[in-house]
Design an enzyme around this catalytic site. Sequence first.
Site, mmCIF file in Angstrom:
data_model
loop_
_atom_site.group_PDB
_atom_site.id
_atom_site.type_symbol
_atom_site.label_atom_id
_atom_site.label_comp_id
_atom_site.label_asym_id
_atom_site.label_seq_id
_atom_site.Cartn_x
_atom_site.Cartn_y
_atom_site.Cartn_z
ATOM 1 N N TYR A 87 0.839 -1.201 0.000
ATOM 2 C CA TYR A 87 0.000 0.000 0.000
ATOM 3 C C TYR A 87 0.874 1.251 0.000
ATOM 4 O O TYR A 87 0.659 2.187 -0.784
ATOM 5 C CB TYR A 87 -0.897 -0.027 1.234
ATOM 6 C CG TYR A 87 -1.861 1.131 1.352
ATOM 7 C CD1 TYR A 87 -3.069 1.114 0.682
ATOM 8 C CD2 TYR A 87 -1.571 2.229 2.173
ATOM 9 C CE1 TYR A 87 -3.973 2.159 0.810
ATOM 10 C CE2 TYR A 87 -2.464 3.274 2.311
ATOM 11 C CZ TYR A 87 -3.668 3.232 1.626
ATOM 12 O OH TYR A 87 -4.554 4.274 1.751
ATOM 13 N N LYS A 117 0.844 3.761 -3.273
ATOM 14 C CA LYS A 117 0.303 5.101 -3.063
ATOM 15 C C LYS A 117 1.364 6.173 -3.322
ATOM 16 O O LYS A 117 1.049 7.264 -3.809
ATOM 17 C CB LYS A 117 -0.254 5.237 -1.647
ATOM 18 C CG LYS A 117 -1.572 4.506 -1.433
ATOM 19 C CD LYS A 117 -2.699 5.076 -2.281
ATOM 20 C CE LYS A 117 -4.048 4.510 -1.896
ATOM 21 N NZ LYS A 117 -5.173 5.125 -2.642
#
Length: 263
Positions: free
Chosen positions: A157, A161
Amino acid sequence: MDMGISGKVAVITGSSSGIGLAIAEGFAKEGAHIVLVARQVDRLHEAARSLKEKFGVRVLEVAVDVATPEGVDAVVESVRSSFGGADILVNNAGTGSNETIMEAADEKWQFYWELHVMAAVRLARGLVPGMRARGGGAIIHNASICAVQPLWYEPIYNVTKAALMMFSKTLATEVIKDNIRVNCINPGLILTPDWIKTAKELTKDNGGDWKGYLQSVADEHAPIKRFASPEELANFFVFLCSERATYSVGSAYFVDGGMLKTL
């Protein structure tokens, strides 16, 4: 305050619940027509019904997986055939991960790359030409504070991101000549259904005080000592896409209650 959004067409991915639905409501409140994009048909129907009843705007439902090229193609074609193009794109679809770098398989890395990065790339390729033809537009990427201040338990993640944040910056420099403004928002603690679900699961065997657990998370990470509501975050999305933010280009904004520890 007139945001200059009334009558615009806003495409929001991951918009059947949580942050995405709050963003859709924020735009609909300002009179924008909404394209809801998500995978779960039942939740899409309910979200669309609610928006139409509350705000009287047109709502288009597109039930697809934007992590696939076919899903993005369906979004682009639906927007073209129903509205002739879009004025606003919010790349919001995404989810947390939970792994270690040593144990995560290639397939998991690829899944998050497709969802967090390639969906945004493909939607830009598909929708920017229509924005250009309509005289301009606005694109917002919903990244995360984890793009610059990572959490140890979700490395995939964090990485994807961060990549989305850089894509936002580079896209901004490419399309501003077409009067298309691109920015990135990095939220901190937002009280989404996923946070509540996780808190309930983690506390079910030791008293069930899920609200207390969430408060402990806020106390640890956010100087403001609370989570934001999805609506608080959505207000910032609406503002950045409005005529009140026309000099905001290629920036990353942290909406985090003071959680970010660096300059």
